[in-house]
Write a protein that holds these residues in place. Sequence first.
Motif, PDB file in Angstrom:
ATOM      1  N   ALA A  97     -63.707   8.701 145.820  1.00 26.89           N
ATOM      2  CA  ALA A  97     -64.143   7.792 146.882  1.00 26.89           C
ATOM      3  C   ALA A  97     -65.143   6.776 146.339  1.00 26.89           C
ATOM      4  N   ALA A 100     -63.319   4.187 144.221  1.00 23.70           N
ATOM      5  CA  ALA A 100     -62.605   3.198 145.038  1.00 23.70           C
ATOM      6  C   ALA A 100     -63.567   2.146 145.571  1.00 23.70           C
ATOM      7  N   ASN A 183     -67.883   9.772 151.620  1.00 22.48           N
ATOM      8  CA  ASN A 183     -66.504   9.927 152.079  1.00 22.48           C
ATOM      9  C   ASN A 183     -65.809   8.570 152.032  1.00 22.48           C
ATOM     10  N   GLY A 184     -64.518   8.619 151.998  1.00 19.61           N
ATOM     11  CA  GLY A 184     -63.760   7.379 151.995  1.00 19.61           C
ATOM     12  C   GLY A 184     -62.431   7.580 151.303  1.00 19.61           C
ATOM     13  N   PRO A 185     -61.602   6.559 151.308  1.00 21.47           N
ATOM     14  CA  PRO A 185     -60.297   6.671 150.653  1.00 21.47           C
ATOM     15  C   PRO A 185     -60.462   6.845 149.149  1.00 21.47           C
ATOM     16  N   ALA A 186     -59.629   7.686 148.580  1.00 21.53           N
ATOM     17  CA  ALA A 186     -59.697   7.953 147.148  1.00 21.53           C
ATOM     18  C   ALA A 186     -59.029   6.831 146.364  1.00 21.53           C
ATOM     19  N   ARG A 188     -56.466   5.317 144.055  1.00 20.94           N
ATOM     20  CA  ARG A 188     -55.092   5.745 143.790  1.00 20.94           C
ATOM     21  C   ARG A 188     -54.709   5.623 142.322  1.00 20.94           C
TER      22      ARG A 188
END
Length: 549
Positions: A97, A100, A183-186, A188
């Motif tokens: 996270a 990103a 927290n958050g989008p990983a 890619r």
Amino acid sequence: MEIPALVQSLDLSREDDVPSLDWLVASSEAPDSFWSALFEFAREKGPPLRSRPGKPQDLYHDAVLRHVAANRPAFVWYERSTARSLSFSALDARASACAAAWTQRGAKAGALIALVLPLGPALVVALAAALRLGLCVSILEPAGTHALAARLEALGPAHVVFDPEDPPPLGDFAALLLPLVENGPALRAPPYAYAPDEPCARLFSPLRAPLLVPVDLPAARALEDALRDAVFAYRIGPGDALAAPDFPMQQHMPALLLSTWLAGATFVHLRKTDLEEDPTLLETSPITVLGVAPAVAAHLRRKPARLARLRHVFRSVDEPLDWIGHNEFVKKNDLVRVPVSNVLVDAASGGCLLFSTRRPGSSNARALPAPGRPYLLLDSGGSGEPAVGATGVFVPLPGKEGFFVLASLGAEYLYGSTLLPRCAARVYPASEVTARVSTLPGVVGAAVVPVPTGEPGARWAFLLLVFTGASDVPEKDVSALVSRTIREDLGEDFLPERAFVFPLFPRRVGKELDLDWCHRQYSSGILLRKAESPVFRDLTALRAQMLGT
């Protein structure tokens, strides 16, 4: 080379056992076969490594990602005697996270990132995120304004990570903040693989002079040495937990963390203050391998603990060795049968420079060159020639200055001392201290003088001599100002053993203080006699009037 047999050769059952270590010399003279055998051993003992000798080095995958499925803790720390943990899977989620979010802010592989954080969960997440992206990492402990400014100027980072709720004094560098994202989008994209000679870290080594010149650490060196140290120096694997309370962070990080993670083991962050607040922490913690610093050993002599899980103790061979104190520590904590070994770590070099055999409960100063790296033992007189006799200066190669003295003892060496006075093997930052103190009101000059203490282990004390000339500022006020300034502007580690204030003018060579004169005058006791003499006080006042100083 059969790695299990090599490792087993280091386990000795008696103090007078003589090890068979021909393989160690061979590993330094022909290292390729050693490293190939070590990587093959690692592949057999755990999840597959992506890195190979001479190939791209995927530090993040090998240290973090390949242990995610095992659901083991990567990092344990304590908050008010309560254990907190971060599993490899949680570490991967947070680091991904962060990576990103940092990518969106322009962080790219190869950029230099300074982590200005104390050892703790924030640092390990930031370190993992930086390795995930292929950044070049610098680790700095939060310190005083002057200390941080000098180091950040030397680094010139593109990004800085720090705690915005407790920001260190970063000046203009605070604008380079990359936030820690919980927290958050990983991310890619796959983890970055460093080229073998590509720097993954730029670190300040407290063992090397000058102190303010950072050292680039190639990715292959970082991974290989960490893997080697996990197997040979610390003997850790999946299910183990390693702690090294009170070990200096600047000297040992990130090498200790990488060794622990590559082994799939847990790093337990304990501080001496944690042990003082709750003496039972060591008894309830999962620690199986413990690094014992002098202050921790002293604490455990006063308040012994039942260390039932402990199966290996290591100490820094560069720290002064109190033989009686160590034996008392071993007996009071029922560690007579637990193997003890020595290490000397320089994270800027990748890990251990020296390690040792293991002897049950033994207090000794034996040391061995770390496997797989070439070295020389040069004449201690400074001739640059190989040592002919039993004693010489150990020089890791290529091209690194040797500064500590070893004496041969059969197949092993005895660690003697350093060529120049040091705090253990660490360089005391004398120039930074004197430069800051010399600017204080009422001070006309300052010098640092190392003196032998006569204590066990031939320890040196670094004394600060402060000259006030004909200033009318009381000596006790100057002394208090000096201590407060060093603590606030530089940091606790910069404090001298003791500071002395002399109402005299120092001798100078040009514009610089004559350090040899300061040493001779203090060591002979002449400075103290001059300071107490009414005649010299009058001469000092007369000089100030005549020269206008």
